[in-house]
Enzyme design. Structure first.
Site, short mmCIF file in Angstrom:
data_model
loop_
_atom_site.label_atom_id
_atom_site.label_comp_id
_atom_site.label_asym_id
_atom_site.label_seq_id
_atom_site.Cartn_x
_atom_site.Cartn_y
_atom_site.Cartn_z
N GLU A 18 0.86 -1.19 0.00
CA GLU A 18 0.00 0.00 0.00
C GLU A 18 0.89 1.24 0.00
OE1 GLU A 18 -0.74 -2.38 2.40
OE2 GLU A 18 -2.54 -3.16 1.42
N TYR A 44 8.01 2.39 -7.13
CA TYR A 44 7.24 1.15 -7.30
C TYR A 44 6.85 0.95 -8.77
CZ TYR A 44 6.88 1.37 -2.21
OH TYR A 44 7.17 1.43 -0.87
#
Ligand SMILES: CC(C)(COP(=O)(O)OP(=O)(O)OC[C@H]1O[C@@H](n2cnc3c(N)ncnc32)[C@H](O)[C@@H]1OP(=O)(O)O)[C@@H](O)C(=O)NCCC(=O)NCCS
Length: 161
Positions: free
Chosen positions: A100, A112
């Site tokens: 998350e 990411y």
């Protein structure tokens, strides 16, 4: 990279408090060690530069914390820790790695996306924020795939949990 030990928690918490507006408590780090999560620190010249924490399962791994000391950010260390966690997940034969991230965290989002995570959903009101809650973006990356070019394919179907 080396495994985090109980005696590292004090320094880890110092880094955590410098890097996050809502840091984890020492107890959370100790719990992560106690339950056997994959807890790694990046140490260079006897100084802790960052750390990563992940729960690793046979099918799915979940990155719970990835943090670089604020003074050493932007020098490739986050990438190094993340690559290491992905290797550890592969070692556990995980098919999917989840995490998350705050939608406002551009630095983390950039990292990411660069390694191949895709956004697969939202958790409403997941994070504390000043006087409110902030949603979390759920990101996933497939480590093995039956398609050519494999791990980077769109993983919108990878939310099976
Ligand atoms: C997010 C974090 C782990 C990234 O680690 P880092 O060491 O600063 O990042 P790196 O130097 O490895 O850079 C990784 C990528 O992000 C990019 N990046 C770094 N700083 C950036 C910024 N301010 N804005 C946009 N992109 C940035 C780099 O260019 C690099 O991409 P590239 O490989 O394509 O060049 C680190 O900034 C951090 O600890 N932040 C505070 C804690 C946190 O938010 N953790 C993530 C929780 S989900």
């Amino acid at each position: 990279m080396r495994p985090m030990q109980e005696c590292d928690v004090r320094e880890v918490v110092r880094i955590e408090r410098g890097a996050y507006p809502f840091p984890w408590s020492p107890g959370i780090f100790r719990d992560c060690l106690r339950v056997g999560y994959c807890c790694w620190v990046l140490e260079h010249r006897s100084i802790l530069r960052g750390y990563g924490i992940m729960s690793a399962g046979a099918r799915e791994s979940h990155i719970l914390n990835l943090c670089v000391h604020e003074r050493f950010q932007g020098r490739g260390m986050g990438r190094l820790i993340l690559d290491h966690l992905l290797e550890v997940a592969r070692g556990h034969r995980a098919l999917t790695v989840m995490l998350e991230v705050r939608p406002s965290n551009m630095q983390a989002l950039h990292l990411y996306r660069a390694v191949g995570f895709n956004e697969v959903g939202t958790r409403r009101g997941y994070y504390p924020a000043e006087g409110r809650r902030e949603d979390a973006l759920i990101m996933a990356m497939e480590l093995q795939s039956d398609t050519p070019g494999g791990a980077r394919r769109d993983s919108r179907d990878a939310t099976r949990r």
